[in-house]
Design an enzyme around this catalytic site. Structure first.
Site, PDB file in Angstrom:
ATOM      1  N   LYS A   1     -12.149 -80.095  46.171  1.00  0.00           N
ATOM      2  CA  LYS A   1     -12.608 -79.510  44.803  1.00  0.00           C
ATOM      3  C   LYS A   1     -13.796 -80.255  44.230  1.00  0.00           C
ATOM      4  O   LYS A   1     -13.726 -81.770  44.256  1.00  0.00           O
ATOM      5  CB  LYS A   1     -11.527 -79.554  43.752  1.00  0.00           C
ATOM      6  CG  LYS A   1     -11.731 -78.945  42.515  1.00  0.00           C
ATOM      7  CD  LYS A   1     -10.599 -78.994  41.647  1.00  0.00           C
ATOM      8  CE  LYS A   1     -10.869 -78.316  40.236  1.00  0.00           C
ATOM      9  NZ  LYS A   1      -9.588 -78.289  39.352  1.00  0.00           N
TER      10      LYS A   1
ATOM     11  N   SER B   1      -8.493 -73.674  37.303  1.00  0.00           N
ATOM     12  CA  SER B   1      -9.870 -74.060  37.555  1.00  0.00           C
ATOM     13  C   SER B   1     -10.258 -74.487  39.017  1.00  0.00           C
ATOM     14  O   SER B   1     -11.459 -74.521  39.354  1.00  0.00           O
ATOM     15  CB  SER B   1     -10.033 -75.647  36.658  1.00  0.00           C
ATOM     16  OG  SER B   1      -9.339 -76.867  37.208  1.00  0.00           O
TER      17      SER B   1
ATOM     18  N   SER C   1      -3.754 -75.565  36.976  1.00  0.00           N
ATOM     19  CA  SER C   1      -5.115 -75.365  37.743  1.00  0.00           C
ATOM     20  C   SER C   1      -4.941 -75.200  39.145  1.00  0.00           C
ATOM     21  O   SER C   1      -6.105 -75.039  39.855  1.00  0.00           O
ATOM     22  CB  SER C   1      -6.086 -76.396  37.153  1.00  0.00           C
ATOM     23  OG  SER C   1      -6.938 -75.854  36.064  1.00  0.00           O
TER      24      SER C   1
END
Lengths: 491, 479, 85
Positions: A83, A158, A182
Site C-alpha cells: 500500500k 482505504s 481499511s
C-alpha cells in the site's frame, strides 16, 4: 483442480512458495508473469500506482541466487504489493495525495524492511484513499480504484488498491493498513482475506500516520494460510515504535490446524438488525452455521455501546489526524504552493491545494473537537466512550473466543453512491471500528455472494489472539471455497 | 515604599546535557553546520516515530529530587499544536496535565536580606524547536533544525517572586543547581539556559493578581533584571494613567532596553493540547527514584553550610565558592591537601587563582595550577618557608608552568631565612647603618619600625620572615 | 477553524464544506448521550508504558539526501517567506 493446473497468478503465496522450492519455476519467471499481468490488466482497475519493475526483477534474481545457494528466507522470491502508505526507500510514496506526489522517502518502513529481508519481492505500490481517509477509494488523488467483480463498484477503502489487486490476481498478497476497517472492509468487498492484527503487533514505523492510536498494518491475501505466513514475518517488536509490543510472535502457520471443536463464537445481536442488508445477512448466518457444523458453539454476546463506536471514531481519528497532518507544510518535503505572498499564505495554500476535500474535512473536524471549549465535550468524552467500548469487548471475551458477524452492511456499492453524505460513508465502518478502538485483532474472510458480489465474515479476537482468530478463519476455509472464486475477467 | 507590588513567575528552559535528542538518535552538539544534526524524526518526516531518551527521565528525576519535589509515578506527553516554520511537525511534544516533576521549592536570599521560599509549581520535559535565520536570504528566512528535538526541562515557578532582583537570585540558584546536577551546561550565550518571565503588578495589599505580560526568551541574568524592571515601570505607568494592562507576549529588546508587544504570536494561541498517541505514559517506580537519589551530588546549599562549618570559610566566600560545583570541588581538594586553615586556602582560590583564570579566560577545569599544587604553595606560606608576598610570584611562575612551588622556591632561592643568628646579624647591621633613625625610634617614634623591617627585607631579598624580623628589631632597638 | 488548521478553502467550496462539517458535528453529538461519569479516558488501546532508549547518537548526517525532497533550500537551510516577529 490440482495446484499444478492452476495458472501461476491464481496460486496463493503458500502454493507459490512450494513451486519455487520444487523448482517448478523461478522467482524471475513468477515476477515477470505478475508484472506483465499488472501491465495488461491494471489499466481498467487503477489499483497500482507505481510498478517497480526493475527493482522487482533484480530482487527476484537475487532471491533465485540465494535459493540456489540454499539460503532462501521464508518469503524468498515471493511477490507482494505495498500500500502506498508504507515508506519505500527511493520509491515514490504518495499516500494517495497530491501533497506527496513527488515524495521519495529516504528510508524503508519496518514492514517493508522485514518483508524484503525475508526475501519478498516488491512489485510496486497500491492505490488508496488519500492518507487512508475513506471507505471507497474515491478520495485518492490518483482516481478511484475499480472493483474487479464489477468495475462500476468500489473495492472498498482505504486499502482498495490492495484488495482489488489481490482479487484480480495481480499479486497473491498486498499489505494494507486499518484505522477503522481499511483492510477488512475492502477485503469483504472484493472476496479476499484481510487481517488487522492487535494494535502494537506490527510496527507503525514508516507507515504514514492517519490516527496513531488506531492505525495498524496488516495484510490482504486470498487464503488465511497466506495471511498467517506473511503476518508472521511482518509482526514483532520494533524499537523505533514506542507503541510496538515486545512479545514473541507465535508460529501462526503451525497454529492454523487448531480445530473448531469447543471454540466459542460470540454473536452480537445488534450486528444483524435493520442496518444489515438482507442478502448479506443470509450469507453471514450461513457461515456461522458452517462454523457450528465444524464444532464451534455459538453464544450470544452483548456490546451495549456498539452504537457509539462510529461517533467515537469520528472524534478520535480526526483529532489525531489534524495533528499528524500538520507536518505537511511545504517546507521540508511534499507539495508547496507557488509564489506565496507570505508565510501564512504558504501554509494555507500549500495545505489547501495539496489536500483533497475529505482530508480537509477531517482536519477541520479534528481541529474543532480539540479546540478550546469543545475538548471536554468531544475529545475527552470520546476517549471515555472508547473505554466503555473496550470494556464491552473485555466482558464479551470472558465468555467467547471470537466474535463473528458481517464485515460490512452491504456488498460493494456503486462508485459515487455514498460520496454526497460523509456520514453515510462513515456508517459503512460500523462493524469494523470497534476492533480499532479496542486495539483488537480482527479479520474478514470471504463467506459467499449477494447478487454476485462478495460478502465478508468478520471475526474479532482478544488482544494477541491472532492465532485463534486465523485458526477459525482457516478451518472455515477448509470447509468452503469462496476464497478461491475469481472474478470472471481475471481468471 | 511604592504603592504597587510586583508579582513575577519564571519559566526557565534548561537544555538537558544529553548526547542525543529527546526523541531521536541525532546529536545535540552545539554549533554544527545547519541541518546536519536533524534526522528524520527531528524533521517530522512522514512515518517516523519518537522514542524517549532514558537519560532525560533520569535528569528530570535528579532535578525533582534536588528541589524536594514529587516525582510523578506516571507522566504523560502531550502535543502542543501550532504552526511555525521552526516547528517541523506542527506540534511540540511537551507535557501538559501530568508533568514529571511537581511541587518543589528553593530558598533564595532575597533582595530585602530575608531568606525566602520560592515554590516550583512543576518541571516538565519537552522538545526544543529549531531556529529561523532572517539575514542573508533576500526576502526569505532560513530554517535550521539542528536544535529541533533537543531535550528541555521547563521549570515553572510559583508567582512568588517580588522583584527583578529576586527573580535573578532565583534564576541564578536554578542555574547553579542544574550545573551541580550535571544536567545542563548552563551556557546562556548558546541558549542552553533561558527564561520567560510572567510579570504583573497589583496595589499593595490586594490579593488578586494583576493582568500579566509574558516576556519571552531572556538569555542573560542582566536582561532578566532589566526587562522585568522596564516591564514593571511600563505596567505601573499604564495603570496610573488609568489604563489596563493587556495580557500578551512581549519581547525584550536589549539594544533599546525595552519590551515590546509580539502581536504575531498572539493571533492564534489555541494550542489544542492532547495526549501524544505516539508515546505511552512514562511510569517511574519508587526504587528507580531511590536509585537516582543515591547518585545526587552534595547540593549547593549543603555544600556552602559545610564549607562554613567544617572548614571555617566565611559565609560570603563560601557562597561564591559554591556557585560552581567545580570551583567548590577544587577548593575542597586544595583545603584537604593543605595544612593551612580553610579560609587561607579560600583566599588563594578566590584571589590569585580566580584572577589568573579570569585574565586568561579559563574555566576552573582548565586551571594551570592543580588543587594539590596550590595547597603546597599555601603550605609554604603557612610553614614560613616563604612570605605571602613572595608566594604571589611563585604562583605566577607555577601558572606559567615553571614547576611546583618547591621547585620554584629552590630554583630561585626564595626560601625564607629562618636561622635566627643570620637574621640577627642583618638586624644588627641595619641598626648600625641607621643610627639617626634608631635614635628617633627610641625617642618614641615607633612608626619607624616599618622602616627598619623594610631595610632588613631589602637586605635579605625578601626572604626573611617578617614576623621574626619585627620581633628581633623591637628587641634590639629597645635594648 | 480553517485558520487554526492553516487550510485555505476555496470560496465556492465554503458553503458545502460547512454544510458537511455541521452534519458530522451533529452526528458525533450523539456521544453526549453516553453515561461516562467516572470513566477513565482511554488514550491507548493497550495498557502499556513508555519504553526508554539509551542516550546514544545513532543518526549520522544525511542532510543532502534528505533535502532532495524540499522545494527550496539554500546553504543547507530550508527557506520560507520571511518570518516577521
Amino acid at each position: 483442480m490440482s495446484v499444478s493446473d492452476k495458472p501461476i497468478y491464481d496460486r496463493t503465496m503458500t502454493e507459490l512458495s512450494r513451486g519455487l522450492a520444487a523448482g517448478d519455476f523461478s522467482s524471475v519467471e513468477l515476477t515477470t508473469a505478475l508484472l506483465d499481468r499488472i501491465e495488461t490488466l491494471d489499466g481498467a482497475l487503477n489499483a497500482v500506482l507505481t510498478v517497480t519493475r526493475d527493482e522487482a526483477l533484480a530482487a527476484a534474481s537475487a532471491a533465485d541466487d540465494l535459493r540456489a545457494a540454499g539460503d532462501a528466507g521464508p518469503l524468498a522470491g515471493l511477490p507482494i504489493l505495498h500500500k502506498d502508505i508504507f515508506c519505500t526507500r527511493g520509491v515514490r510514496t504518495s499516500c494517495g495525495s497530491k501533497m506527496l506526489n513527488t515524495f521519495i522517502p529516504p528510508y524503508d518502513a519496518t514492514v517493508v524492511e522485514r518483508l524484503a529481508a525475508a526475501g519478498a519481492v516488491m512489485l510496486g505500490k497500491t492505490n488508496m484513499d488519500e492518507f487512508a481517509m475513506g471507505s471507497s477509494n474515491e478520495t485518492s488523488f490518483y482516481g478511484n480504484v475499480m472493483n474487479p467483480w464489477d468495475l462500476e463498484r468500489s473495492p472498498g477503502g482505504s486499502s482498495g488498491g490492495s484488495s482489488a489487486a489481490v482479487a484480480a490476481r495481480l499479486t497473491p498478497v498486498a499489505t494494507g493498513t486499518d484505522t477503522g476497517g481499511s483492510i477488512r472492509q475492502p477485503a469483504a468487498l472484493t472476496g479476499t482475506v484481510g487481517i488487522k492484527p492487535t494494535y502494537g503487533r506490527v510496527s507503525r514505523y514508516g507507515m504514514i500516520a492517519f490516527a496513531s492510536s488506531l492505525d495498524q498494518a496488516g495484510v490482504i491475501t486470498r487464503s488465511v494460510e497466506d495471511a498467517a505466513l506473511v503476518l508472521g514475518v511482518m509482526a514483532g517488536f520494533d524499537e523505533r515504535d514506542s507503541t510496538s509490543i515486545d512479545q514473541p510472535v507465535p508460529d501462526y502457520v503451525a497454529e492454523l490446524d487448531t480445530p473448531l471443536d469447543g471454540v466459542r463464537v460470540g454473536i452480537v445481536r445488534q450486528h444483524f438488525d435493520e442496518g444489515l442488508e438482507a442478502a448479506t445477512g443470509d450469507q453471514v448466518r450461513a457461515a456461522l452455521k458452517t462454523l457450528e457444523a465444524r464444532g464451534a458453539t455459538l453464544v450470544d454476546v452483548d456490546l451495549p455501546n456498539l452504537d457509539q463506536s462510529v461517533p467515537t471514531y469520528y472524534v478520535v481519528a480526526p483529532a489525531e489526524c489534524s495533528s499528524n497532518l500538520s507536518r505537511f507544510d511545504g517546507i521540508r518535503f511534499g507539495y508547496r504552493a507557488k509564489d506565496p505572498e507570505d508565510l501564512l499564505d504558504l501554509y494555507c495554500r500549500t495545505r489547501g491545494e495539496g489536500f483533497g476535500a475529505e482530508v480537509k474535512r477531517r482536519i477541520l473536524t479534528g481541529t474543532y473537537v480539540l479546540s478550546a471549549g469543545y475538548y471536554d465535550a468531544y475529545y475527552l468524552k470520546a476517549q471515555q466512550v472508547r473505554q466503555l467500548i473496550a470494556d464491552d469487548f473485555r466482558k464479551a471475551f470472558a465468555d467467547v473466543d471470537v466474535i463473528a458477524g458481517p464485515t460490512a452492511p452491504t456488498p460493494a456499492f456503486r462508485l459515487g453512491e455514498k460520496t454526497d453524505d460523509p456520514v453515510t460513508m462513515y456508517l459503512n465502518d460500523i462493524y469494523t471500528i470497534g476492533a480499532n478502538l479496542a486495539g483488537l485483532p480482527a479479520m474478514s474472510v470471504p463467506c459467499g455472494f449477494a447478487d454476485g458480489l462478495p460478502v465478508g465474515l468478520h471475526l474479532v479476537a482478544p488482544h494477541f489472539a491472532e492465532s485463534a482468530l486465523m485458526a477459525v478463519g482457516h478451518q472455515y476455509q477448509l470447509e468452503t471455497d469462496w476464497h478461491t472464486r475469481c472474478p470472471e475477467d481475471y481468471r | 515604599m511604592s504603592r504597587w507590588e510586583v508579582v513575577i513567575g519564571l519559566e526557565i528552559h534548561a537544555q538537558l546535557a544529553t548526547k542525543s535528542k529527546i526523541f531521536s538518535g541525532a546529536s545535540t552538539a552545539y554549533g554544527a553546520e545547519p541541518n546536519t544534526q536533524a534526522c528524520l524524526v527531528d524533521l517530522g518526516y512522514p512515518g517516523v516515530l519518537p522514542v524517549l531518551n532514558e537519560e532525560v527521565v533520569r535528569m528530570a528525576c535528579k532535578f525533582g529530587l534536588a528541589i524536594g519535589a514529587e516525582i510523578a509515578p506516571r507522566s504523560v506527553f502531550a502535543r502542543k499544536n501550532y504552526f511555525y516554520p521552526d516547528l517541523p511537525k506542527g506540534y511540540q511534544i511537551s507535557q501538559y496535565e501530568l508533568p514529571i516533576v511537581a511541587n518543589g521549592e528553593l530558598i533564595i536570599d532575597s533582595d530585602d536580606g530575608e531568606r525566602k521560599r520560592i515554590g516550583v509549581t512543576r518541571a516538565h520535559l519537552e522538545e526544543d524547536a529549531g531556529k529561523s535565520v532572517h539575514e542573508g536570504f533576500d526576502r526569505m528566512s532560513g530554517i535550521d533544525l539542528n536544535r529541533a528535538g533537543t531535550p528541555l526541562l521547563e521549570i515553572v515557578s510559583e508567582p512568588d517572586l517580588r522583584s527583578a532582583k529576586d527573580a535573578v537570585a532565583y534564576m541564578r540558584k536554578i542555574h547553579t543547581l542544574v550545573r551541580y546536577l550535571g544536567i545542563c551546561d548552563g551556557n546562556m550565550q548558546e541558549g542552553s539556559f533561558r527564561c520567560d518571565a510572567n510579570v504583573s503588578v497589583r496595589p499593595q495589599g490586594q490579593e488578586a493578581f494583576g493582568t500579566r505580560a509574558e516576556i519571552k526568551n531572556l538569555n542573560s541574568f542582566r536582561f532578566v533584571e532589566r526587562a522585568i524592571n522596564f516591564e514593571v515601570e511600563r505596567q505601573i505607568d499604564v495603570l496610573e494613567d488609568g489604563g489596563d494592562v493587556v495580557q500578551e507576549t512581549r519581547l525584550y529588546d536589549s539594544a533599546r532596553d525595552e519590551t515590546r508587544s509580539m502581536r504575531s504570536k498572539e493571533e492564534a494561541n489555541d494550542y489544542r493540547y492532547f495526549p501524544d498517541p505516539d508515546l505511552l505514559p512514562v511510569e517511574i517506580a519508587d526504587d528507580y527514584v531511590e536509585a537516582v537519589r543515591q547518585t545526587l551530588p552534595e547540593l549547593p546549599d549543603a555544600k556552602q553550610a559545610r564549607l562554613q562549618e567544617s572548614l571555617g570559610v566565611k559565609a560570603e566566600d563560601a557562597a561564591i565558592l559554591t556557585i560552581q560545583r567545580e570551583l567548590a570541588d577544587f577548593f575542597e581538594a586544595a583545603a584537604k591537601a593543605s595544612s593551612a586553615p580553610g579560609q587561607t586556602v579560600a583566599n588563594w582560590v578566590l584571589g590569585e587563582l580566580s584572577g589568573a583564570l579570569n585574565r586568561d579566560g579559563l574555566d576552573i577545569s582548565a586551571s594551570r595550577v592543580s588543587a594539590e599544587a596550590l595547597a603546597t604553595l599555601v603550605d609554604r606560606i603557612h610553614d614560613n618557608t616563604i612570605s605571602g608576598k613572595i608566594a604571589k610570584d611563585v604562583f605566577e611562575a607555577m601558572w606559567q608552568g615553571e614547576g611546583s612551588a618547591d621547585e620554584i622556591i629552590d630554583a630561585r632561592g626564595l626560601k625564607q631565612i629562618t636561622d635566627a643568628g643570620a637574621i640577627e646579624a642583618i638586624v644588627d647591621k641595619v641598626i648600625a647603618d641607621n643610627p639617626g633613625q634608631a635614635e628617633e625610634y627610641r625617642a618614641g617614634k615607633e612608626k619607624l619600625i616599618g622602616f627598619f623591617v623594610g631595610q632588613v627585607m631589602k637586605e635579605t631579598g625578601g626572604k626573611a620572615n617578617p614576623g621574626q624580623v619585627n620581633q628581633l628589631l623591637k628587641k634590639k632597638l629597645s635594648g | 477553524m480553517a485558520m487554526l488548521a492553516r487550510l485555505k478553502v476555496a470560496d465556492e467550496d465554503i458553503a458545502e464544506a460547512c454544510e458537511k462539517l455541521s452534519r458530522i458535528v451533529d452526528f458525533v453529538d450523539q456521544l453526549s448521550q453516553a453515561d461516562t461519569s467516572g470513566v477513565v479516558p482511554m488514550a491507548h488501546p493497550l495498557d502499556q508504558t513508555q519504553r526508554l532508549r539509551p542516550d546514544a547518537v545513532t543518526e549520522p548526517n544525511n542532510r543532502d539526501h534528505v533535502q532532495q525532497n524540499a522545494s527550496q533550500v539554500a546553504d543547507g537551510m530550508y527557506l520560507v517567506p520571511k518570518v516577521i516577529e
